[in-house]
Design an enzyme around this catalytic site. Structure first.
Site, PDB file in Angstrom:
ATOM      1  N   LEU A  13      -2.205  50.612 -12.481  1.00  0.00           N
ATOM      2  CA  LEU A  13      -1.504  51.075 -13.675  1.00  0.00           C
ATOM      3  C   LEU A  13      -1.040  49.904 -14.519  1.00  0.00           C
ATOM      4  O   LEU A  13      -0.713  48.841 -14.009  1.00  0.00           O
ATOM      5  CB  LEU A  13      -0.280  51.918 -13.269  1.00  0.00           C
ATOM      6  CG  LEU A  13      -0.598  53.238 -12.579  1.00  0.00           C
ATOM      7  CD1 LEU A  13       0.697  53.944 -12.245  1.00  0.00           C
ATOM      8  CD2 LEU A  13      -1.452  54.115 -13.460  1.00  0.00           C
ATOM      9  N   ILE A 167      -5.881  47.742 -15.333  1.00  0.00           N
ATOM     10  CA  ILE A 167      -5.235  46.487 -14.967  1.00  0.00           C
ATOM     11  C   ILE A 167      -4.120  46.213 -15.963  1.00  0.00           C
ATOM     12  O   ILE A 167      -4.091  46.766 -17.051  1.00  0.00           O
ATOM     13  CB  ILE A 167      -6.229  45.307 -14.899  1.00  0.00           C
ATOM     14  CG1 ILE A 167      -6.974  45.127 -16.222  1.00  0.00           C
ATOM     15  CG2 ILE A 167      -7.206  45.480 -13.754  1.00  0.00           C
ATOM     16  CD1 ILE A 167      -7.950  43.959 -16.238  1.00  0.00           C
ATOM     17  N   ASP A 168      -3.194  45.338 -15.568  1.00  0.00           N
ATOM     18  CA  ASP A 168      -2.040  45.046 -16.407  1.00  0.00           C
ATOM     19  C   ASP A 168      -2.441  44.389 -17.725  1.00  0.00           C
ATOM     20  O   ASP A 168      -3.507  43.777 -17.840  1.00  0.00           O
ATOM     21  CB  ASP A 168      -1.071  44.109 -15.675  1.00  0.00           C
ATOM     22  CG  ASP A 168      -0.512  44.716 -14.414  1.00  0.00           C
ATOM     23  OD1 ASP A 168      -0.414  45.943 -14.355  1.00  0.00           O
ATOM     24  OD2 ASP A 168      -0.182  43.951 -13.481  1.00  0.00           O
ATOM     25  N   LYS A 169      -1.564  44.511 -18.685  1.00  0.00           N
ATOM     26  CA  LYS A 169      -1.789  43.923 -20.015  1.00  0.00           C
ATOM     27  C   LYS A 169      -2.176  42.447 -19.926  1.00  0.00           C
ATOM     28  O   LYS A 169      -3.130  42.000 -20.573  1.00  0.00           O
ATOM     29  CB  LYS A 169      -0.509  44.077 -20.848  1.00  0.00           C
ATOM     30  CG  LYS A 169      -0.510  43.301 -22.148  1.00  0.00           C
ATOM     31  CD  LYS A 169       0.850  43.372 -22.818  1.00  0.00           C
ATOM     32  CE  LYS A 169       0.907  42.458 -24.039  1.00  0.00           C
ATOM     33  NZ  LYS A 169       2.253  42.458 -24.662  1.00  0.00           N
ATOM     34  N   ARG A 270       0.592  41.074  -7.339  1.00  0.00           N
ATOM     35  CA  ARG A 270       1.776  40.325  -7.766  1.00  0.00           C
ATOM     36  C   ARG A 270       2.932  40.523  -6.781  1.00  0.00           C
ATOM     37  O   ARG A 270       3.653  39.576  -6.440  1.00  0.00           O
ATOM     38  CB  ARG A 270       2.173  40.761  -9.175  1.00  0.00           C
ATOM     39  CG  ARG A 270       1.045  40.518 -10.185  1.00  0.00           C
ATOM     40  CD  ARG A 270       1.231  41.297 -11.477  1.00  0.00           C
ATOM     41  NE  ARG A 270       2.331  40.799 -12.276  1.00  0.00           N
ATOM     42  CZ  ARG A 270       2.707  41.338 -13.416  1.00  0.00           C
ATOM     43  NH1 ARG A 270       2.083  42.418 -13.888  1.00  0.00           N
ATOM     44  NH2 ARG A 270       3.712  40.827 -14.094  1.00  0.00           N
TER      45      ARG A 270
END
Length: 359
Positions: A13, A167-169, A270
Site C-alpha cells: 500500500l 509501492i510507496d510514493k 522499512r
C-alpha cells in the site's frame, strides 16, 4: 471481507492512507443521475449515457445495463430502452462511488512490457501510485488511465482492473497492471498464494553482520504515530509478515541488501529492517534521515548531508518482478536497473570509503 481480499488490499500500500467506504451486501449505490430535458428526442439509453458520462465506453454502459445497473425512473432497463423527456436516469452499482474519480492525465510513464492482458511499469521515485489525501492528480493511475483511454475494455474507476499491487510514493521500481478483470483475478491469486517473485534493493544504515537472514513479525499501524507502521511479536496484533534479506555489499557505515518479500505488507521492508537495527538510508518516516552511524567529524556530516541531497528519499528500489502470465501460463521475469539517484549514492559512498582507506 474474505482473507483473499484482505491480502490483495494490503499488498504494498502507498503511504497516503486511502479511506474508501465499504460496500454493504445487497446495497446499491448511485454513481450517476440525470433528469432528461423536456425537449429530448427519443434515443437509446446506452447512447444517451455514452454522451454524458466522461471516460465511459458504450460497451461498458451496455454491460452495466445487462447487469441491471442502469435505471429509468427507479426500474432497471436494457440498453435499447428509449429515453423520454423528464425520465430520471440513474446508474446504480454494488459498490460506493469513489470520492475521487480517476481522470486520465497525459503523464509520461516507463512501460517495460505490455500485451492485451497486462502491463509492467517502472515507477520513478516521488510519483504517487493512486489518488488520495492531497494527491488527487499526477499519479501513476492517472497516467495509466491516459495510456489506456482508447481501450474500451479498460475503466480506470473499476476496481476489477488496474494495479495488482502497489509501492510507496518514494520507492522506485516495477509494478504490475491488469488490463482485464480475468487477468487481475489470476494475478491477484498469485500474490495471495505467494508464488510471485519480488526482490528489492535497499541501502540501510550500519553494517549488517549476517550475510543473509529472515525477519518474521506482524506489522500493524503504530499506535503512537498513525503515519508509521510498527513491528509486533504478538500474533493477535497486525498481519503476519516475512522478509528475507541477503547482503550485496558492505560500504563502511552502510550496507546494500537485497530483500525478498514473502508477504506484502504496508512499509514491510522499512519496518522489518528497522526492527533488526538497520533503518533504510534517508527514510525520513522511520528516522533514516538522521546520521545513525559514523564519526562526529564535520567533514563526515557534510558528506552524509550531500548523500541525502543526491538521494532525497528512502533508498529502496523494486528491482525484480516475476509471475506466471494469466493467459499463456508463461513464466515472466522482469529486472529493473537501479535508478540514477541510488547509483550516484552508492558511488559516493564507495568513493568516500576508498579515500578513507588511503589516508
Amino acid at each position: 471481507m474474505d482473507d483473499f481480499s484482505e491480502e490483495i488490499e494490503d499488498i504494498d500500500l502507498i503511504e497516503e492512507d486511502e479511506v474508501e467506504a465499504e460496500a454493504i451486501p445487497g446495497e446499491l449505490y448511485e454513481h450517476f443521475r440525470v433528469i432528461v430535458d423536456k425537449g429530448q428526442a427519443l434515443i437509446r439509453v446506452d447512447k444517451y449515457l455514452f454522451e454524458r458520462i466522461v471516460n465511459a465506453s458504450r460497451n461498458r454502459i451496455q454491460q452495466a445495463a445487462d447487469a441491471g445497473c442502469v435505471m429509468a425512473n427507479g426500474r432497471p432497463v436494457k440498453s435499447n430502452y428509449r429515453v423520454k423527456p423528464f425520465d430520471i436516469i440513474t446508474v446504480m452499482m454494488d459498490r460506493p462511488r469513489y470520492e475521487n474519480e480517476i481522470v486520465p492525465e497525459d503523464i509520461p510513464i516507463n512501460i517495460v512490457y505490455e500485451d492485451q492482458d497486462l502491463m509492467v511499469v517502472n515507477k520513478p521515485a516521488g510519483m504517487v501510485v493512486h489518488p488520495g489525501h492531497g494527491n488527487y492528480h499526477g499519479t501513476l493511475v492517472n497516467a495509466i488511465a491516459w495510456h489506456l483511454k482508447d481501450n474500451p475494455e479498460y475503466d480506470a474507476n473499476d476496481p476489477q482492473v488496474g494495479l495488482v499491487h502497489r509501492i510507496d510514493k518514494d520507492t522506485s521500481g516495477l509494478l504490475l497492471v491488469a488490463k482485464t478483470s480475468d487477468a487481475k483475478t489470476n494475478l491477484g491469486l498469485q500474490f495471495f498464494n505467494k508464488t510471485t517473485k519480488r526482490k528489492y534493493n535497499a541501502l540501510v544504515w550500519g553494517t549488517v553482520e549476517e550475510n543473509e537472514g529472515r525477519i518474521e513479525g506482524n506489522i500493524a499501524r503504530n499506535p503512537k504515530d498513525r503515519m508509521q507502521m510498527a513491528f509486533f511479536t504478538d500474533p493477535n496484533i497486525g498481519k503476519h509478515a516475512v522478509t528475507h534479506y541477503h547482503v550485496l555489499e558492505r560500504i563502511g557505515y552502510v550496507t546494500l541488501v537485497e530483500c525478498v518479500l514473502e508477504t506484502g505488507r504496508t512499509h514491510q521492508i522499512r519496518v522489518h529492517m528497522k526492527h533488526i537495527g538497520h533503518v533504510l538510508f534517508n527514510d525520513a518516516r522511520y528516522g533514516g534521515h538522521d546520521i545513525l552511524k559514523g564519526t562526529h567529524f564535520s567533514k563526515y556530516k557534510q558528506f552524509v548531508n550531500n548523500c541525502f541531497d543526491i538521494c532525497p528519499r528512502q533508498a529502496l528500489h523494486a528491482m525484480t518482478l516475476g509471475f506466471v502470465h494469466p493467459r499463456t501460463g508463461e513464466e515472466m521475469l522482469f529486472q529493473s536497473e537501479l535508478p540514477e539517484d541510488m547509483t550516484l549514492l552508492l558511488d559516493k559512498w564507495r568513493g568516500y570509503i576508498s579515500n578513507r582507506e588511503l589516508e
